[in-house]
Design a protein around this motif. Structure first.
Motif, PDB file in Angstrom:
ATOM      1  N   ARG A  64       2.037   9.019  13.849  1.00  6.10           N
ATOM      2  CA  ARG A  64       0.844   9.042  13.001  1.00  6.10           C
ATOM      3  C   ARG A  64       0.825  10.352  12.220  1.00  6.10           C
ATOM      4  O   ARG A  64       1.054  11.414  12.774  1.00  6.10           O
ATOM      5  N   TYR A 183       1.732   1.572   7.891  1.00  6.44           N
ATOM      6  CA  TYR A 183       0.309   1.415   7.596  1.00  6.44           C
ATOM      7  C   TYR A 183      -0.184   2.604   6.774  1.00  6.44           C
ATOM      8  O   TYR A 183       0.152   3.756   7.060  1.00  6.44           O
ATOM      9  N   ASP A 185      -3.803   4.190   5.290  1.00  9.43           N
ATOM     10  CA  ASP A 185      -5.269   4.174   5.289  1.00  9.43           C
ATOM     11  C   ASP A 185      -5.717   5.339   4.405  1.00  9.43           C
ATOM     12  O   ASP A 185      -5.715   6.491   4.831  1.00  9.43           O
ATOM     13  N   ARG A 191      -7.334  -0.164   5.177  1.00 13.66           N
ATOM     14  CA  ARG A 191      -6.032   0.077   5.813  1.00 13.66           C
ATOM     15  C   ARG A 191      -5.113  -1.104   5.508  1.00 13.66           C
ATOM     16  O   ARG A 191      -5.461  -2.257   5.743  1.00 13.66           O
ATOM     17  N   SER A 275      -0.727  -6.748   4.096  1.00 11.97           N
ATOM     18  CA  SER A 275      -1.833  -6.966   5.025  1.00 11.97           C
ATOM     19  C   SER A 275      -2.448  -8.354   4.917  1.00 11.97           C
ATOM     20  O   SER A 275      -3.007  -8.863   5.873  1.00 11.97           O
TER      21      SER A 275
END
Length: 513
Positions: A64, A183, A185, A191, A275
């Motif tokens: 992350r 991913y 965001d 997101r 997504s």
């Protein structure tokens, strides 16, 4: 480099299945100090983060990563200045303007700091003295629009992030994942999962762009369902897939000034990553793989919009630039309900009769096919002054009242070519799509004005009565839905909206070059 030459550079040899494009998915990161982007691995495999620090290549692993903005004070104010040659609502007209400036001998670039602009090329006209000399020369030749946009910066945004307790500061950053899934965001955005890889890089506006490098067919999976709709009939989805592929490959030069190729918004095509992919869209993309729409073995300018309002527009009804032979005005109906040759819509009586007609069009019943929106003079004046400020109009602060608005020229497709707005500072003339940019009510340029008066007969505002949503050039997405439900194939839908074009393999375009 010409369009086809550029394609020949980016595409692999005939027979290869993959080629990649660069899409700016967060275009102006750092415009606000509170901006933040969180990047995450979709599984247990870490992200590989690569950058340079003091000339050394560094690679770190993390699941992350949070990118933040820090406003860094400068030791002394820094000049940032651009010579803006022209300002436009759309890329197409900006590109036409850029070509006109180039014909006059100037080196220019098309940019998008907000609206589209043409700048004197910043790395050529790099000194204040040179920019001022050029501006003075243009003023002497009678050009009134060019202006200098000058600011002195006391601080600049920098990107920082922390990995394993260590904080880093970067301008360029590469983020990869072994499964090519990440991913993202970002501030003010949901997101989303993006295929391919990501790069953070500086842009022309003093902040940063997050760029997604993605294979074209993977890119289409994030475009087609959001453009044509998740429940569209299959042949309409196939038509959208071909058009979206053609549009992307023909527009790879849009963000050349910022070192990427396409954006992810309605200024290009809506792209939301993976997504919210759709099985129907995926199948349509696969069934039409590497198919593009061509005219004379060239990629067409594959423009499309939501709703035409019953009649498509010529290219030059909306934008400046050379007409496209395949972007014609056609009545958006299979019922033969209106003869444009006998009853052209540049005649006001014909136009109002056309707008009053609602039955037997391909878009009949859709929410944007016909519309009426009203605004009072105070609201319209506020719209206009905001527009004048955005475009650096000399009367921006002086205009305080709209006295009258008049449509003074229409095209044969009914689109407004010119509108005159009488103000306390005189008459301001708006052309083509600038009418939509200047005022909130119109959803297209296919409308007429109906004055609104009070009981004393005084003008208090206007009702905008029209049809369509968007520019109205090329394919109507709502019309494509209807035609597909009537049994039309994707090829027939595209032939209807783009006469004299054909679907060919992309390789034929490359081989022709």
């Amino acid at each position: 480099m010409g369009l086809l030459s550029a394609l020949a550079v980016i595409l692999p040899a005939t027979g290869s299945e993959e080629f990649y494009i660069d899409v700016g998915i967060v275009q102006r990161f750092g415009e606000n100090a509170e901006d933040e982007i969180v990047l995450e691995s979709p599984d247990n495999a870490p992200l590989r983060v690569e950058f340079e620090e003091e000339g050394n290549a560094i690679a770190l692993l993390t699941n992350r990563l949070t990118l933040e903005i820090e406003e860094r004070a400068l030791e002394k104010p820094q000049l940032r200045e651009r010579l803006v040659l022209s300002d436009h609502a759309t890329f197409e007209t900006a590109e036409s303007s850029a070509k006109s400036w180039e014909e006059r001998g100037l080196l220019v670039e098309v940019t998008q700091p907000g609206r589209w602009q043409v700048w004197a090329k910043t790395d050529i006209y790099r000194t204040p003295l040179l920019r001022r000399f050029l501006l003075a020369s243009l003023k002497e030749e009678g050009y009134e629009i060019p202006y200098l946009q000058t600011e002195f910066l006391e601080e600049v945004p920098i990107v920082t992030f922390e990995i394993n307790g260590e904080r880093y500061t970067v301008e360029n950053l590469s983020i990869q994942h072994e499964g090519e899934r990440i991913y993202v965001d970002a501030s003010d955005e949901p997101r989303r999962l993006y295929p391919g890889s990501l790069q953070l890089q500086p842009n022309s506006y003093g902040n940063y762009t997050l760029v997604n490098t993605v294979e074209v067919e993977d890119y289409l999976r994030g475009v087609v369902p959001h453009e044509i709709g998740h429940q569209a009939p299959f042949e309409a989805v196939k038509a959208q897939a071909i058009i979206a592929r053609t549009y992307a490959l023909r527009n790879l030069h849009r963000f050349e000034a910022d070192d990427y190729e396409l954006c992810a918004t309605v200024h290009c095509q809506v792209y939301w990553g993976w997504s919210e992919t759709n099985d129907r869209s995926d199948r349509a993309i696969q069934d039409t793989a590497r198919q593009i729409l061509s005219y004379d073995n060239q990629l067409v300018d594959a423009l499309y919009s939501s709703t035409t309002g019953g009649v498509t527009a010529y290219f030059d009804d909306i934008w400046d630039g050379s007409p496209r032979p395949y972007l014609k005005s056609i009545v958006d109906s299979t019922e033969g309900i209106w003869d444009l040759e006998a009853n052209p819509l540049n005649e006001e009586e014909n136009f109002r009769q056309f707008i009053a007609q609602e039955s037997n069009f391909n878009e009949t019943g859709s929410h944007a096919f016909r519309w009426q929106r009203e605004s009072n003079l105070e609201e319209l004046t506020e719209d206009l002054t905001t527009y004048l400020e955005r475009t650096n109009h000399p009367d921006a602060e002086a205009v305080t009242e709209i006295k009258e608005m008049t449509v003074t020229a229409r095209s044969r497709s009914g689109r407004i070519l010119e509108m005159e707005v009488e103000t306390n500072q005189g008459t301001i003339t708006l052309e083509k799509t600038e009418v939509r940019s200047a005022f909130d009510p119109p959803r297209s340029t296919l409308f007429y004005l109906q004055p609104v008066e009070n009981d004393e007969g005084e003008l208090t505002g206007y009702e905008f009565i029209g049809g369509g949503f968007g520019h109205g050039v090329g394919l109507s997405q709502i019309g494509a839905h209807h035609l597909a439900r009537q049994g039309w194939a994707a090829s027939e839908i595209l032939s209807f909206y783009y006469p004299e074009t054909e679907i060919i393999p992309l390789e034929e375009v490359i081989e022709e070059e």
